[in-house]
Design a protein around this motif. Structure first.
Motif, PDB file in Angstrom:
ATOM      1  N   UNK A 195       0.774  -1.224   0.099  1.00  0.00           N
ATOM      2  CA  UNK A 195      -0.125   0.050  -0.043  1.00  0.00           C
ATOM      3  C   UNK A 195       1.039   1.544  -0.091  1.00  0.00           C
ATOM      4  N   UNK A 196       1.728   1.251   0.630  1.00  0.00           N
ATOM      5  CA  UNK A 196       2.620   2.285   0.897  1.00  0.00           C
ATOM      6  C   UNK A 196       3.589   2.522  -0.387  1.00  0.00           C
ATOM      7  N   UNK A 197       3.955   1.435  -0.865  1.00  0.00           N
ATOM      8  CA  UNK A 197       4.857   1.514  -2.273  1.00  0.00           C
ATOM      9  C   UNK A 197       3.932   2.149  -3.302  1.00  0.00           C
ATOM     10  N   UNK A 198       2.699   1.578  -3.397  1.00  0.00           N
ATOM     11  CA  UNK A 198       1.856   2.217  -4.315  1.00  0.00           C
ATOM     12  C   UNK A 198       1.582   3.715  -4.323  1.00  0.00           C
ATOM     13  N   UNK A 199       1.278   4.046  -2.841  1.00  0.00           N
ATOM     14  CA  UNK A 199       1.204   5.537  -2.685  1.00  0.00           C
ATOM     15  C   UNK A 199       2.303   6.478  -3.038  1.00  0.00           C
ATOM     16  N   UNK A 200       3.478   5.980  -2.570  1.00  0.00           N
ATOM     17  CA  UNK A 200       4.501   6.863  -2.962  1.00  0.00           C
ATOM     18  C   UNK A 200       5.091   6.675  -4.407  1.00  0.00           C
ATOM     19  N   UNK A 201       4.952   5.708  -5.291  1.00  0.00           N
ATOM     20  CA  UNK A 201       4.943   5.872  -6.522  1.00  0.00           C
ATOM     21  C   UNK A 201       4.328   6.693  -7.266  1.00  0.00           C
ATOM     22  N   UNK A 202       2.925   6.723  -6.839  1.00  0.00           N
ATOM     23  CA  UNK A 202       1.880   7.630  -7.550  1.00  0.00           C
ATOM     24  C   UNK A 202       2.591   9.165  -7.261  1.00  0.00           C
ATOM     25  N   UNK A 203       3.010   9.486  -6.300  1.00  0.00           N
ATOM     26  CA  UNK A 203       3.469  10.921  -5.883  1.00  0.00           C
ATOM     27  C   UNK A 203       4.766  10.737  -6.917  1.00  0.00           C
ATOM     28  N   UNK A 204       5.724   9.899  -6.943  1.00  0.00           N
ATOM     29  CA  UNK A 204       7.120  10.157  -7.697  1.00  0.00           C
ATOM     30  C   UNK A 204       6.869  10.207  -8.900  1.00  0.00           C
ATOM     31  N   UNK A 205       5.902   9.361  -9.411  1.00  0.00           N
ATOM     32  CA  UNK A 205       5.791   9.138 -11.150  1.00  0.00           C
ATOM     33  C   UNK A 205       4.835  10.504 -11.542  1.00  0.00           C
ATOM     34  N   UNK A 206       4.244  11.152 -10.731  1.00  0.00           N
ATOM     35  CA  UNK A 206       3.810  12.399 -11.190  1.00  0.00           C
ATOM     36  C   UNK A 206       4.864  13.396 -11.943  1.00  0.00           C
ATOM     37  N   UNK A 207       6.106  13.256 -11.573  1.00  0.00           N
ATOM     38  CA  UNK A 207       7.281  14.040 -11.885  1.00  0.00           C
ATOM     39  C   UNK A 207       8.388  13.228 -12.706  1.00  0.00           C
ATOM     40  N   UNK A 208       7.902  12.239 -13.102  1.00  0.00           N
ATOM     41  CA  UNK A 208       9.002  11.499 -13.757  1.00  0.00           C
ATOM     42  C   UNK A 208       8.864   9.743 -13.807  1.00  0.00           C
ATOM     43  N   UNK A 209       9.762   9.129 -14.386  1.00  0.00           N
ATOM     44  CA  UNK A 209       9.655   7.519 -14.686  1.00  0.00           C
ATOM     45  C   UNK A 209       9.795   6.681 -13.204  1.00  0.00           C
ATOM     46  N   UNK A 210       9.366   5.550 -13.541  1.00  0.00           N
ATOM     47  CA  UNK A 210       9.277   4.594 -12.360  1.00  0.00           C
ATOM     48  C   UNK A 210      10.671   4.648 -11.851  1.00  0.00           C
ATOM     49  N   UNK A 211      10.941   4.654 -10.563  1.00  0.00           N
ATOM     50  CA  UNK A 211      12.211   4.327  -9.728  1.00  0.00           C
ATOM     51  C   UNK A 211      11.968   3.250  -8.826  1.00  0.00           C
ATOM     52  N   UNK A 212      10.888   2.905  -8.309  1.00  0.00           N
ATOM     53  CA  UNK A 212      10.578   1.597  -7.357  1.00  0.00           C
ATOM     54  C   UNK A 212      10.183   0.676  -8.167  1.00  0.00           C
ATOM     55  N   UNK A 213      10.895  -0.489  -8.464  1.00  0.00           N
ATOM     56  CA  UNK A 213      10.434  -1.737  -9.119  1.00  0.00           C
ATOM     57  C   UNK A 213       9.946  -2.644  -8.445  1.00  0.00           C
ATOM     58  N   UNK A 214       9.044  -3.485  -8.923  1.00  0.00           N
ATOM     59  CA  UNK A 214       8.672  -4.708  -8.149  1.00  0.00           C
ATOM     60  C   UNK A 214       9.494  -5.898  -8.764  1.00  0.00           C
ATOM     61  N   UNK A 215       9.992  -6.621  -7.792  1.00  0.00           N
ATOM     62  CA  UNK A 215      10.712  -8.022  -8.471  1.00  0.00           C
ATOM     63  C   UNK A 215       9.500  -9.119  -7.602  1.00  0.00           C
ATOM     64  N   UNK A 216       9.010  -9.692  -8.732  1.00  0.00           N
ATOM     65  CA  UNK A 216       7.770 -10.646  -8.507  1.00  0.00           C
ATOM     66  C   UNK A 216       8.116 -11.775  -7.462  1.00  0.00           C
ATOM     67  N   UNK A 217       7.456 -11.905  -6.365  1.00  0.00           N
ATOM     68  CA  UNK A 217       7.856 -12.877  -5.516  1.00  0.00           C
ATOM     69  C   UNK A 217       8.888 -12.639  -4.548  1.00  0.00           C
ATOM     70  N   UNK A 218       9.786 -11.640  -4.608  1.00  0.00           N
ATOM     71  CA  UNK A 218      10.801 -11.236  -3.878  1.00  0.00           C
ATOM     72  C   UNK A 218      10.627  -9.742  -3.058  1.00  0.00           C
ATOM     73  N   UNK A 219      10.269  -8.865  -3.761  1.00  0.00           N
ATOM     74  CA  UNK A 219      10.144  -7.457  -3.003  1.00  0.00           C
ATOM     75  C   UNK A 219      10.283  -6.431  -3.959  1.00  0.00           C
ATOM     76  N   UNK A 220      10.975  -5.332  -3.694  1.00  0.00           N
ATOM     77  CA  UNK A 220      11.199  -4.148  -4.404  1.00  0.00           C
ATOM     78  C   UNK A 220      12.605  -3.728  -4.519  1.00  0.00           C
ATOM     79  N   UNK A 221      12.979  -2.851  -5.523  1.00  0.00           N
ATOM     80  CA  UNK A 221      14.280  -2.397  -5.773  1.00  0.00           C
ATOM     81  C   UNK A 221      13.981  -0.955  -6.328  1.00  0.00           C
ATOM     82  N   UNK A 222      14.703  -0.020  -5.688  1.00  0.00           N
ATOM     83  CA  UNK A 222      14.898   1.460  -6.419  1.00  0.00           C
ATOM     84  C   UNK A 222      16.015   1.359  -7.269  1.00  0.00           C
TER      85      UNK A 222
END
Length: 232
Positions: A195-222
């Protein structure tokens, strides 16, 4: 590992606890060296040059109190004692031996990290808290997140999350690691992280491309690029 990161020496004879502490400190961005007892302590200290030492009081051989006295005589390292003994007399003995702080077992990793940061801050050995990933600046000291020149409003929790991801840029972090480091506990619903990653992604991506990436079954990577790692 950032060569400018603070150096933390951990001396704890319980292997499971020692490994947990090491993992938590490494995840938080510190350089870490561990030992099970005080054997070869002088040479270890000389080689590693710790900024802070986390010492179990009850160790086989030389006690944590003895090791703390050695540090006080030969280094400028701060000392934080880890112990199950919480009587006033035990605490006083620890401070008399040169402790900067004293944490009683059992403890949660978030508390240990907070105490470590506080000790380093008081000694003037904190690392820079301005973190840059591509066009994103996470400034913990100023409490600001700026992307491409635009200030992005964030909550305190979002700031901790972004700082943790930025400090570990390029690394894949599990939801359990993120829960432990950002919220301070492990046994919680991983959907909180989503939920928090989804929310912060929306804020960041309003001003640029994706920086927080999902690694399925594992977690996240910036990172600036999509991670290659994929679960089978």
């Amino acid at each position: 590992m950032d060569s400018d990161a603070a150096r933390v020496l951990v001396v704890e004879d319980d292997m499971v606890l020692r490994t947990c502490i090491e993992d938590g400190l490494v995840d938080a961005g510190y350089q870490v060296m561990t030992a099970a007892d005080g054997a070869g302590f002088s040479a270890l200290v000389e080689a590693f040059r710790p900024d802070v030492a986390l010492l179990d009081v009850m160790l086989p051989g030389a006690s944590g109190l003895q090791l703390a006295r050695h540090l006080r005589e030969h280094t400028q390292a701060s000392v934080l004692f880890l112990t199950a003994r919480d009587a006033v007399a035990d605490r006083l003995a620890g401070f008399d031996a040169g402790a900067d702080d004293y944490i009683v077992k059992p403890f949660v990793m978030a508390e240990l990290l907070a105490r470590t940061r506080a000790v380093l801050r008081r000694s003037g050995k904190t690392r820079s808290r301005r973190l840059q990933v591509a066009d994103l600046l996470v400034d913990e000291d100023a409490g600001e997140v700026i992307r491409d020149g635009v200030v992005i409003p964030v909550t305190a929790t979002e700031m901790r999350l972004l700082a943790y991801l930025a400090r570990n840029r390029g690394r894949v972090l599990s939801k359990t690691q993120i829960l432990t480091q950002v919220w301070g506990y492990e046994a919680y619903d991983p959907n909180l992280v989503e939920a928090y990653v989804s929310g912060i992604r929306r804020k960041l991506e309003a001003n640029g491309g994706r920086l927080i990436h999902t690694v399925r079954g594992v977690g996240y990577r910036m990172s600036e690029t999509e991670p290659r790692m994929r679960a089978s």
